[in-house]
Design a protein around this motif. Structure first.
Motif, short mmCIF file in Angstrom:
data_model
loop_
_atom_site.label_atom_id
_atom_site.label_comp_id
_atom_site.label_asym_id
_atom_site.label_seq_id
_atom_site.Cartn_x
_atom_site.Cartn_y
_atom_site.Cartn_z
N VAL A 81 0.84 -1.21 0.00
CA VAL A 81 0.00 0.00 0.00
C VAL A 81 0.87 1.25 0.00
O VAL A 81 0.65 2.19 -0.79
CB VAL A 81 -0.97 -0.01 1.20
N PHE A 82 1.88 1.30 0.88
CA PHE A 82 2.77 2.47 0.93
C PHE A 82 3.48 2.69 -0.41
O PHE A 82 3.58 3.81 -0.89
CB PHE A 82 3.81 2.33 2.03
N SER A 83 3.97 1.62 -1.01
CA SER A 83 4.68 1.76 -2.28
C SER A 83 3.73 2.19 -3.40
O SER A 83 4.10 3.00 -4.25
CB SER A 83 5.37 0.45 -2.64
N SER A 84 2.51 1.66 -3.40
CA SER A 84 1.52 2.07 -4.42
C SER A 84 1.12 3.53 -4.25
O SER A 84 1.05 4.28 -5.23
CB SER A 84 0.28 1.18 -4.33
N VAL A 85 0.86 3.93 -3.01
CA VAL A 85 0.53 5.33 -2.74
C VAL A 85 1.68 6.23 -3.15
O VAL A 85 1.49 7.30 -3.75
CB VAL A 85 0.15 5.52 -1.26
N SER A 86 2.88 5.79 -2.85
CA SER A 86 4.06 6.56 -3.22
C SER A 86 4.13 6.78 -4.73
O SER A 86 4.41 7.89 -5.19
CB SER A 86 5.31 5.83 -2.74
N PHE A 87 3.86 5.74 -5.50
CA PHE A 87 3.90 5.88 -6.95
C PHE A 87 2.80 6.82 -7.46
O PHE A 87 3.04 7.67 -8.31
CB PHE A 87 3.79 4.52 -7.64
N THR A 111 10.04 5.13 2.08
CA THR A 111 10.77 4.75 3.29
C THR A 111 9.90 3.87 4.18
O THR A 111 10.36 2.83 4.68
CB THR A 111 11.21 6.01 4.06
N PHE A 112 8.65 4.26 4.38
CA PHE A 112 7.73 3.43 5.17
C PHE A 112 7.54 2.07 4.53
O PHE A 112 7.48 1.05 5.23
CB PHE A 112 6.39 4.13 5.35
N ALA A 113 7.44 2.02 3.21
CA ALA A 113 7.31 0.73 2.52
C ALA A 113 8.53 -0.14 2.76
O ALA A 113 8.40 -1.35 3.02
CB ALA A 113 7.10 0.96 1.02
N GLY A 114 9.71 0.45 2.70
CA GLY A 114 10.94 -0.31 2.95
C GLY A 114 11.03 -0.83 4.37
O GLY A 114 11.41 -1.99 4.60
N PHE A 115 10.66 0.00 5.33
CA PHE A 115 10.73 -0.43 6.73
C PHE A 115 9.67 -1.46 7.08
O PHE A 115 9.93 -2.39 7.86
CB PHE A 115 10.65 0.77 7.67
N THR A 116 8.48 -1.36 6.51
CA THR A 116 7.46 -2.37 6.80
C THR A 116 7.83 -3.71 6.14
O THR A 116 7.62 -4.76 6.74
CB THR A 116 6.06 -1.92 6.35
N ASP A 117 8.41 -3.66 4.95
CA ASP A 117 8.88 -4.88 4.30
C ASP A 117 10.00 -5.52 5.12
O ASP A 117 10.01 -6.73 5.33
CB ASP A 117 9.35 -4.55 2.88
#
Length: 171
Positions: A81-87, A111-117
């Motif tokens: 979700v974070f990565s999609s929103v980011s895009f 950054t949030f997408a990376g840390f949650t992953d």
């Protein structure tokens, strides 16, 4: 500048695709899972699958739920979700943001997408015995392809986040 934008967009799309595959890949191949017990038994975030030698097909059942597994599932979906929103925010900012501004929000979402992953991968690494919910010794298995993809996404997400923060919109 155009080359940098295209490269960053391509990096983001590749990372998003890898993250999607690592999260929702259904086992149809013995190597594509989060955990491989043997060539005939594999586990991912959603299914446990066994290969039936008589029919030559994979028989899958839903994984038994545990708090740790639900945490990994939620964190991987949150990362998507974070990565999609980011895009989506990045594409919107390309059209509406004034010239000379930085892509801070896009970088923050990445950054949030990376840390949650990373958190999901760490939880699976350290609590795989509880997640797999099996009486067997986990030393009899190994990490699978989707787990490696999830770990590969961590540096890609964080590198793209840094690039977004330093990217300045030009004409």
């Amino acid at each position: 500048m155009v080359f940098l934008l295209l490269s960053l967009t391509l990096l983001h799309l590749v990372t998003l695709t890898l993250l999607l595959v690592a999260t929702v890949e259904k086992n149809s191949n013995p190597g594509q899972s989060w955990w491989i017990w043997a060539e005939s038994e594999i586990t991912d975030l959603w299914y446990n699958c066994f290969h039936d030698n008589k029919t030559g097909t994979w028989l899958c059942t839903a994984t038994s739920e545990s708090d740790w597994l639900q945490s990994v599932q939620a964190l991987m979906i949150l990362s998507l979700v974070f990565s999609s929103v980011s895009f989506l925010v990045f594409v919107a900012q390309l059209f509406v943001m004034s010239r000379g501004r930085l892509f801070y929000f896009t970088g923050l979402c990445q950054t949030f997408a990376g840390f949650t992953d990373m958190a999901a991968c760490l939880i699976f690494s350290f609590h795989r015995k509880e997640i797999l919910n099996d009486s067997r010794d986990v030393s009899g298995g190994r990490f699978g392809y989707c787990f490696v993809l999830a770990w590969l996404c961590v540096p890609l997400l964080l590198v793209s986040a840094v690039l977004y923060v330093h990217l300045r919109k030009k004409q």
